[in-house]
Structures are given as structure tokens and as C-alpha cells.
Write a protein that holds these residues in place. Sequence first.
Motif, PDB file in Angstrom:
ATOM      1  N   MET A 199      -1.387 -25.654 -13.397  1.00  0.00           N
ATOM      2  CA  MET A 199      -2.455 -26.520 -13.564  1.00  0.00           C
ATOM      3  C   MET A 199      -2.588 -27.168 -12.093  1.00  0.00           C
ATOM      4  SD  MET A 199      -2.256 -29.994 -15.602  1.00  0.00           S
ATOM      5  CE  MET A 199      -2.258 -29.274 -17.233  1.00  0.00           C
ATOM      6  N   TYR A 200      -4.184 -27.034 -11.808  1.00  0.00           N
ATOM      7  CA  TYR A 200      -4.589 -27.415 -10.628  1.00  0.00           C
ATOM      8  C   TYR A 200      -5.534 -28.470 -10.757  1.00  0.00           C
ATOM      9  CZ  TYR A 200      -3.285 -22.848  -8.694  1.00  0.00           C
ATOM     10  OH  TYR A 200      -2.557 -21.723  -8.266  1.00  0.00           O
ATOM     11  N   THR A 201      -5.324 -29.624 -10.194  1.00  0.00           N
ATOM     12  CA  THR A 201      -5.788 -31.171 -10.521  1.00  0.00           C
ATOM     13  C   THR A 201      -6.056 -31.766  -9.101  1.00  0.00           C
ATOM     14  OG1 THR A 201      -5.995 -32.829 -11.985  1.00  0.00           O
ATOM     15  CG2 THR A 201      -3.842 -31.975 -11.180  1.00  0.00           C
ATOM     16  N   THR A 202      -6.461 -32.915  -9.085  1.00  0.00           N
ATOM     17  CA  THR A 202      -6.375 -33.514  -7.756  1.00  0.00           C
ATOM     18  C   THR A 202      -5.635 -34.912  -8.009  1.00  0.00           C
ATOM     19  OG1 THR A 202      -7.991 -35.086  -8.521  1.00  0.00           O
ATOM     20  CG2 THR A 202      -8.869 -33.143  -7.654  1.00  0.00           C
TER      21      THR A 202
ATOM     22  N   ALA B  62     -10.540 -26.494  -3.757  1.00  0.00           N
ATOM     23  CA  ALA B  62     -11.308 -25.336  -3.472  1.00  0.00           C
ATOM     24  C   ALA B  62     -10.772 -23.904  -2.680  1.00  0.00           C
ATOM     25  CB  ALA B  62     -12.791 -25.551  -2.832  1.00  0.00           C
ATOM     26  N   LYS B  63     -10.161 -24.381  -1.705  1.00  0.00           N
ATOM     27  CA  LYS B  63      -9.491 -23.370  -0.809  1.00  0.00           C
ATOM     28  C   LYS B  63      -8.279 -22.662  -1.824  1.00  0.00           C
ATOM     29  CE  LYS B  63     -10.098 -25.354   3.539  1.00  0.00           C
ATOM     30  NZ  LYS B  63      -9.422 -26.028   4.803  1.00  0.00           N
ATOM     31  N   ALA B  64      -7.518 -23.423  -2.470  1.00  0.00           N
ATOM     32  CA  ALA B  64      -6.297 -23.063  -3.364  1.00  0.00           C
ATOM     33  C   ALA B  64      -7.097 -22.031  -4.601  1.00  0.00           C
ATOM     34  CB  ALA B  64      -5.521 -24.103  -3.908  1.00  0.00           C
ATOM     35  N   LEU B  65      -8.294 -22.581  -5.109  1.00  0.00           N
ATOM     36  CA  LEU B  65      -8.837 -21.545  -6.211  1.00  0.00           C
ATOM     37  C   LEU B  65      -9.062 -20.394  -5.645  1.00  0.00           C
ATOM     38  CD1 LEU B  65     -10.798 -24.212  -8.168  1.00  0.00           C
ATOM     39  CD2 LEU B  65      -8.739 -23.404  -8.876  1.00  0.00           C
TER      40      LEU B  65
ATOM     41  N   TYR C  30      -4.708 -14.569 -11.443  1.00  0.00           N
ATOM     42  CA  TYR C  30      -4.360 -14.895 -12.777  1.00  0.00           C
ATOM     43  C   TYR C  30      -5.273 -14.040 -13.995  1.00  0.00           C
ATOM     44  CZ  TYR C  30      -2.203 -19.305 -11.014  1.00  0.00           C
ATOM     45  OH  TYR C  30      -1.585 -20.161 -10.766  1.00  0.00           O
ATOM     46  N   ASP C  31      -4.812 -13.981 -15.056  1.00  0.00           N
ATOM     47  CA  ASP C  31      -5.672 -13.316 -16.181  1.00  0.00           C
ATOM     48  C   ASP C  31      -6.726 -14.205 -16.717  1.00  0.00           C
ATOM     49  OD1 ASP C  31      -4.321 -10.492 -16.466  1.00  0.00           O
ATOM     50  OD2 ASP C  31      -2.370 -12.018 -16.890  1.00  0.00           O
ATOM     51  N   LEU C  32      -6.397 -15.453 -16.795  1.00  0.00           N
ATOM     52  CA  LEU C  32      -7.617 -16.264 -17.368  1.00  0.00           C
ATOM     53  C   LEU C  32      -7.582 -17.526 -16.944  1.00  0.00           C
ATOM     54  CD1 LEU C  32      -9.547 -16.602 -20.064  1.00  0.00           C
ATOM     55  CD2 LEU C  32      -7.394 -17.584 -21.139  1.00  0.00           C
ATOM     56  N   VAL C  33      -8.485 -18.343 -16.645  1.00  0.00           N
ATOM     57  CA  VAL C  33      -8.690 -19.681 -16.343  1.00  0.00           C
ATOM     58  C   VAL C  33      -9.388 -20.360 -17.294  1.00  0.00           C
ATOM     59  CG1 VAL C  33      -9.708 -20.963 -14.634  1.00  0.00           C
ATOM     60  CG2 VAL C  33      -8.699 -18.785 -13.819  1.00  0.00           C
ATOM     61  N   HIS C  34      -8.649 -21.577 -17.574  1.00  0.00           N
ATOM     62  CA  HIS C  34      -9.380 -22.443 -18.675  1.00  0.00           C
ATOM     63  C   HIS C  34      -9.565 -23.735 -17.700  1.00  0.00           C
ATOM     64  CE1 HIS C  34      -8.305 -24.173 -23.008  1.00  0.00           C
ATOM     65  NE2 HIS C  34      -9.728 -24.746 -22.466  1.00  0.00           N
ATOM     66  N   ILE C  35     -11.083 -23.958 -17.797  1.00  0.00           N
ATOM     67  CA  ILE C  35     -11.599 -25.102 -16.884  1.00  0.00           C
ATOM     68  C   ILE C  35     -11.981 -26.448 -17.966  1.00  0.00           C
ATOM     69  CG2 ILE C  35     -13.673 -25.770 -15.479  1.00  0.00           C
ATOM     70  CD1 ILE C  35     -14.194 -22.821 -14.898  1.00  0.00           C
ATOM     71  N   HIS C  36     -11.425 -27.618 -17.374  1.00  0.00           N
ATOM     72  CA  HIS C  36     -11.637 -28.648 -18.446  1.00  0.00           C
ATOM     73  C   HIS C  36     -12.703 -29.636 -17.750  1.00  0.00           C
ATOM     74  CE1 HIS C  36      -8.217 -28.385 -21.263  1.00  0.00           C
ATOM     75  NE2 HIS C  36      -7.914 -27.559 -20.327  1.00  0.00           N
TER      76      HIS C  36
ATOM     77  N   TYR D 191     -17.342 -20.337 -10.046  1.00  0.00           N
ATOM     78  CA  TYR D 191     -17.649 -19.350  -9.080  1.00  0.00           C
ATOM     79  C   TYR D 191     -16.492 -18.552  -8.639  1.00  0.00           C
ATOM     80  CZ  TYR D 191     -19.217 -17.694  -4.375  1.00  0.00           C
ATOM     81  OH  TYR D 191     -19.278 -16.748  -3.234  1.00  0.00           O
ATOM     82  N   TYR D 192     -15.347 -18.835  -8.366  1.00  0.00           N
ATOM     83  CA  TYR D 192     -14.708 -17.934  -8.044  1.00  0.00           C
ATOM     84  C   TYR D 192     -13.807 -16.831  -9.039  1.00  0.00           C
ATOM     85  CZ  TYR D 192     -14.263 -19.970  -3.393  1.00  0.00           C
ATOM     86  OH  TYR D 192     -14.628 -20.414  -2.017  1.00  0.00           O
ATOM     87  N   CYS D 193     -14.064 -17.300 -10.409  1.00  0.00           N
ATOM     88  CA  CYS D 193     -13.774 -16.424 -11.326  1.00  0.00           C
ATOM     89  C   CYS D 193     -14.799 -15.379 -11.577  1.00  0.00           C
ATOM     90  CB  CYS D 193     -13.790 -17.368 -12.801  1.00  0.00           C
ATOM     91  SG  CYS D 193     -12.353 -18.306 -12.946  1.00  0.00           S
TER      92      CYS D 193
END
Length: 365
Positions: free
Chosen positions: A1-4, A45-48, A55-61, A73-75
Motif C-alpha cells: 500500500m502506497y500512501t502519504t 511519484a518517484k516511488a510509483l 506489480y501485476d495490478l494497481v488499485h487506485i483509490h 500515468y505510470y501504469c
Amino acid sequence: MYTTNQDGDGHLQVPLDAPVIQDGVEIRYFSVQRPRFWGTSRQLAKALKRDIPQYDLVHIHSLYLFHGLMAGYYCRKFGVPYVICPHGSLDPFLYGRHRFRKAFMEWLFENRNIKHAAAMHFTTQEEMRLAKPVTFEAQGFVVPNGLDLAEYDRLPPKGQFRGQYPQLEGKRMLLFFSRLNFKKGLDILVKAFSAVKKEHPDTMLVITGPDNENYGVQVKQWIGEEGLQDDVLFTGMLTGEDKLAVLNDADLFVLPSYSENFGIAVIEALACGVPVVISDKVNIWREVAEYPAGRVAPCDPDAFSRQIGELLSDQPAAKQLGENGVQLVRDYYQWSHVGKVLEDEYSRIIGGRRETVRPEAVVTS
């Protein structure tokens, strides 16, 4: 999980240089910068950019925020499929708010994100129906939010909450359990409760929830105008055993929201066996009505008061709705079920089950 690390106007006290492991989930926090309203984070942004290819799949909330711009954008750049969960922001009631700002963000990136998403994740059928006109015919699936029912297996004894407030003795208790906010229909509730009191003078309204926006001042003014000062109890936010105690002692749960993407508080009340009266703008209203586990009314004080009054006058019917509600939650809203359904959707998007897959990334604000 990536968040701020954003926490309202402040910051979460979390490490930014190492992942946090919680319940088997690896959470990576990144520092937030200005403009804060957009959840801006250059480190995120740099980490993404660095990590999305693994990853096989990204789930954006959520929509209209910095993390959605960068993750989408990066996906696309790296050919990784992604799912978007709008969390109610495409509901017409909310979609129209701040329309100019949102229209700019849609032109800048959000329309492109939606058009190229592998799927849209909605938490109710009603949310998916309401969002359809603005999702460019994107494929969608419904997986609800859930509860850990172990928390509700051993409720506090009946009367524990009431025992703290002598004014509740001998009263039937209507419970509003949510944050105090303009969209929650508290103007409807105050007028409806005023009408209910005329037919059922042995009732009190308990308002439980945080007032982060100082909206309670307006609510108390409405209460004063109706002469209900002695009939309404404000508790503030309750958590843990106190939360379970107030839910367990309620006779009815009431939520006349103008817009409610899901309504997790409704599910919590149902898990405690409390019949609910909700508006037809709470997006799980169809499930509640069809089971049935409660009553549904339009956002109108008279209609709402009638539904409340009917259940107060028919305790066997209210009791049956409460029992149905417990079963509804067990059948559809416990995490073990919800997680399996979401896993199946992930597997379908990725291309079928495999013995070994790379992990999924969740990106949230």
C-alpha cells in the motif's frame, strides 16, 4: 500500500524511510507537500515510477488527487493494468460540487485514467448505476466494504451506554451514528424527530460522531428552533467498546443522508441487530430494503418520520428487521467473503489464477 503521511491539516507520526507492516500488509508512507489539498507528494511519484513495473495490478483509490494522476500515468507507461475506486465521487450530488476545479482535472488526467482503466471498482450496485453516465462505458464490478465480525461477536451488556446518561432512562433511543456534515441530512432528521416526538414522546435522539467542521453549531440551532434541546444528546465520537455499547443500546439507527457512497455505519448497526431507517440516497438502500433489514425513505422529513414512527409502533416488526440485518452482514459484508470476491476480480483482470504472481499495489491518498 502506497500512501502519504497527510492527516487533515497535520501529519501522521509514521516512518517515511522504511515500510510499516500491519496485519501482513506492507504500507509505505511518503511526505506530503503543498498544495496539500491535492495530496501532492514528489516522493510518492518517484516511488510509483520506480516500483509500478514490478506489480501485476494497481488499485487506485479516489479521484481528483495527485496520486491518481501519477499512478494512472505510470501504469499506462509500463503496461500495468489498473483499477479505479471512485469512493462515491461520481455520485451526482458530489460530482457537481466544485465542478470547475474537477472539470480541469478531468481534462488534465482523470478522463484518461477512467477510459484506460481495466475496471472501475464500486462498492454498491447503486453507486455503479449513478456513475455510469460519466465513466465512458468503462467495465465495472461491485465489491462492498466489509466488517471484521469478530469485533461484534461479544457486544457489551445491554444498558451499558444508557447507564451513563440518566436522561435516557425509560426512553427509546434513535441513534444517528456518523460525522456531522452537510450531506448527512441532519436538517431532515431534526424535523423528522420533531414529528416523531408528537406521536412517541418517550423517544430521545442520540447524535454520535465527530464534528470536525463545526457543523454541530448549525444542527443545535435547528434543534433549538424545534424546541428539542432536552430531547437530543450529543456524545461526540465514540470508538472501541463505547462505540459498540451505543450501537447495542439503540432502538433504531437513522441516517437520512443526501449522498452516501456506502454507509459503513449502517453495516455496523446491522451487525449489532439494530433495525435501520435510511434514505434512498444511501447507496446500500436496495440491499437493506430487499433483504429486508430496515426501512427506506426519500430525503423528506415527513416520509422519514413515518418510517420511524411505524417501527416504533410495531416492535415485533422492528425486532425481525434487526435479526435479518445480522444475517445480511454475515452473508455479504464480512471481510472473509469480501476479500474472496475482490481476489477473484483481480485474478480475472490479471488473466486467470497462477501459482505465483507478483503482488498487487494499492495507491491511496
